[in-house]
Design an enzyme around this catalytic site. Structure first.
Site, short mmCIF file in Angstrom:
data_model
loop_
_atom_site.label_atom_id
_atom_site.label_comp_id
_atom_site.label_asym_id
_atom_site.label_seq_id
_atom_site.Cartn_x
_atom_site.Cartn_y
_atom_site.Cartn_z
N TYR B 208 -48.66 -75.04 -84.08
CA TYR B 208 -49.52 -76.00 -84.77
C TYR B 208 -49.10 -76.23 -86.22
CZ TYR B 208 -52.57 -75.90 -80.73
OH TYR B 208 -53.07 -76.02 -79.47
N HIS B 259 -59.13 -70.93 -83.44
CA HIS B 259 -58.01 -71.65 -82.85
C HIS B 259 -57.53 -72.75 -83.78
CE1 HIS B 259 -55.53 -73.71 -79.86
NE2 HIS B 259 -55.43 -72.48 -79.38
N PRO B 260 -56.20 -72.83 -83.99
CA PRO B 260 -55.69 -73.72 -85.04
C PRO B 260 -55.49 -75.17 -84.61
CG PRO B 260 -53.90 -72.38 -84.14
CD PRO B 260 -55.16 -71.98 -83.40
N CYS B 261 -55.95 -75.56 -83.43
CA CYS B 261 -55.58 -76.88 -82.95
C CYS B 261 -56.10 -78.03 -83.82
CB CYS B 261 -56.02 -77.06 -81.50
SG CYS B 261 -57.76 -76.74 -81.26
N LYS B 262 -57.20 -77.79 -84.56
CA LYS B 262 -57.70 -78.88 -85.40
C LYS B 262 -57.46 -78.62 -86.89
CE LYS B 262 -59.76 -81.23 -82.08
NZ LYS B 262 -60.00 -82.60 -81.77
#
Lengths: 314, 313
Positions: B208, B259-262
């Site tokens: 990410y 979680h780093p997705c955003k």
């Protein structure tokens, strides 16, 4: 109106990475050897009214590890092969041998360059690698003096000037200097920090303040590491009758706090000729979570056991 | 992950355009953070887990022993659903943060009670110690041979009642646990029970291209917390959607992580807002801003010592 000065125990805080590294080294390197393993631990000033523990991590095995704003403490791990031998481990002797090492460092002057040498620790442990359970007991030995230190006055808070001067001095010392000297501050003279070894050169000894990076969050009770300083240095070496100790606590951003730092005035009973040398007893084995004297244990099967790790990863 | 190993490392700066970081920028931002807030330090982590695109001794950032005095749900007065650990629910919300992983079936970390040592009888214990002391060496040698015998196969908690202890009659020692319970015992006990501590780490997520935030918790007696329990210290909306339990990249441990997705998306917004407000944030300030944003997700973990750090301008 005399009250013994009491000290807050320095709690140990070995983290998962510490045990993981120890288990790995046991399997690949130490095997059945029970020789003491040199390690380093770190603590810092109490921050945000929360005491700092003695932190042990995988980096504890890399002896050169230093951090800004964390006091380094040298120590050793005694990794025993059986739980049984933990029961018979000669704790008294282990504590005293730490005190002897400190005594040597005071005698040789090594403590002047690194006043962190006034404290050491020992971890005695047994690693049950089949169960991923570690039994351990930590000691930060302090000399039990014949007569207690007397707390004369306790002043809460410290000036911005002295906190700034102390921080400027401390931040360059790479955690090897939990104790130093502060002079001045009267009238127009600014506060000046100098090394702990320069006590003899201070003109007005009664005005000297000893700065101490204090892991304790209790106002009336300084952190454990001060205890050896008072005995080895203030009492034995300087022969001081009274010392003023500025117990420095942190605030946000790691600077020293003007509100929670505490100035203690302590009467130091000199060791009389009769008592000198022979009264030495070491105290400092950590209480466990039940509040009794005894080992702690930690089970890390869920994190270290490859089987459990594999199933957790599904 | 496999994808992570195959992907190239980001080499061109795009923090303003996309809110992402190159490893070099992560290091620069980390250096700034450590300089501005000395409670943070760089760590090298496990030797076998080093990422080649980061300096050997600057693999990730850590701040330890951060107090967490109460659970997030106490702060929000019951707003949090009792079933917040049901991560799956989050998946149904279309624009929710991606719920990945779900809960793991990590076994309970068995809390083995600390062993009591019969410390009420110092006299007898002392006598015992002097007896036992002489036999100690013999005992040690004798046991070296039969290591891994029956005892360690047993599931039982070893009986350590017979630990011989000389009660250290030292009236000037304050045991942190007893120190607090003297005044208002009930309230203070309550405080102790609720007080957790966290080791917080920030790693670089290559996939990410952002920092990633990890929580390793300990209960009041410093036993490791089950990672799932860390969810109690995450605000309800995020506990359901954005927190996952994964292997930590540098410590042999599964732990709770945001979680780093955003992250890149949110960071770009925050950086844009600062720019519009006339402050031109440089890449060094990235982690300071990032940690402020994460602070809203973990409201009761008071790690944010960065408030006063001057950013922008």
């Amino acid at each position: 109106m005399t009250e013994s000065l009491r000290f807050l125990e320095l709690a140990s805080a070995p983290d998962v990475s510490f045990w993981a590294r120890l288990a790995e080294l046991k399997l690949n390197e130490y095997k059945l050897s029970e020789d003491p393993i040199p390690v380093v631990g770190h603590y810092r000033a109490s921050a945000n009214n929360f005491a700092s523990p003695l932190i042990l991590t995988s980096a504890s095995f890399d002896l050169e590890t230093t951090y800004e704003n964390q006091i380094r403490m040298e120590g050793e791990v005694v990794l025993l092969n059986t739980l049984e031998s933990m029961k018979t481990f000669e704790r008294k002797k282990a504590g005293l041998s730490c005190i002897e090492r400190i005594d040597e460092d005071v005698g040789s002057g090594a403590w002047v360059e690194a006043s962190s040498k006034l404290n050491r620790f020992v971890v005695v442990c047994f690693a049950d690698l089949k169960q991923y359970t570690f039994y351990y007991w930590v000691c930060v030995p302090a000399v039990k003096a014949a007569s207690p230190m007397i707390s004369k006055t306790v002043e809460e808070g410290a000036g911005q000037d002295v906190c700034t001067a102390c921080y400027e001095y401390y931040k360059g010392t790479k955690g090897r200097t939990p104790f130093w000297i502060v002079e001045g501050g009267g009238g127009d003279t600014p506060f000046r920090c100098r090394g702990i070894g320069e006590y003899d050169r201070c003109e007005k000894k009664e005005e000297v303040i000893v700065a101490f990076v204090d892991p304790s969050d209790a106002t009336g009770s300084p952190g454990w590491p001060l205890r050896n300083f008072l005995w080895f240095v203030a009492s034995s070496l300087w022969g001081a009758k009274t010392v003023r100790v500025l117990c420095l606590k942190e605030e946000k951003l790691g600077r020293f706090s003007t509100t929670s730092s505490v100035l203690h005035t302590v009467d130091v009973p000199p060791e009389s000729g009769e008592d000198k040398g022979k009264t030495i007893a070491a105290v400092g084995w950590e209480h466990n979570a039940k509040g009794g004297l005894g080992p702690r244990s930690v089970n890390l099967a869920s994190t270290l056991d490859p089987k459990q790790r594999a199933s957790a990863a599904m | 992950s496999a994808a992570e190993t195959l992907l190239p490392v980001r080499s061109s700066s795009a923090f303003k355009e996309k809110g992402v970081l190159t490893p070099e920028e992560f290091v620069a931002a980390g250096d700034f953070l450590v300089g501005a807030c000395p409670t943070w330090s760089w760590e090298a982590g496990e030797a076998g887990k080093k990422r080649p695109y980061l300096p050997e001794d600057k693999q990730f950032l850590v701040t330890r022993n951060i107090p967490c005095l109460c659970r997030a749900k106490d702060l929000l007065q019951g707003k949090m659903d009792e079933e917040m650990v049901e991560l799956q629910e989050g998946q149904q919300e279309a624009d929710a943060w991606v719920a990945t992983g779900g809960s793991t079936n990590t076994e309970d970390i068995e809390k083995i009670a600390d062993m009591s040592l019969g410390d009420d009888e110092p006299k007898e214990a002392e006598a015992g110690e002097s007896q036992g002391g002489g036999e100690a060496e013999a005992a040690v040698e004798g046991k070296q041979e039969d290591r891994g015998g029956e005892e360690s196969d047993s599931d039982d908690i070893p009986d350590m009642e017979d630990f011989v202890v000389e009660e250290e009659d030292d009236t000037v020692t304050i045991n942190p646990r007893t120190a607090v319970s003297s005044s208002d015992a009930q309230e203070d006990d309550n405080k102790i029970l609720k007080t957790r501590t966290y080791d917080i780490s920030v790693t670089y997520d290559k996939y990410y291209q952002t920092p990633r935030f990890w929580l390793i918790g300990y209960d009041e007696s410093r036993q490791l917390l089950k990672p799932e329990l860390a969810l109690e210290d995450v605000s309800a909306e995020h506990a359901e959607k954005t927190v996952t339990i994964d292997m930590h990249p540098h410590i042999p441990l599964s732990s709770a992580s945001i979680h780093p997705c955003k992250h890149a998306h949110v960071m770009k917004k925050l950086l844009d807002n600062l720019s519009e407000g006339g402050k031109e944030p440089s890449v060094e300030h990235y982690l300071v801003i990032f940690l402020k944003f994460i602070a809203s997700i973990v409201p009761t973990i008071d790690y944010d010592y960065t408030m006063a750090a001057d950013i922008g301008g």
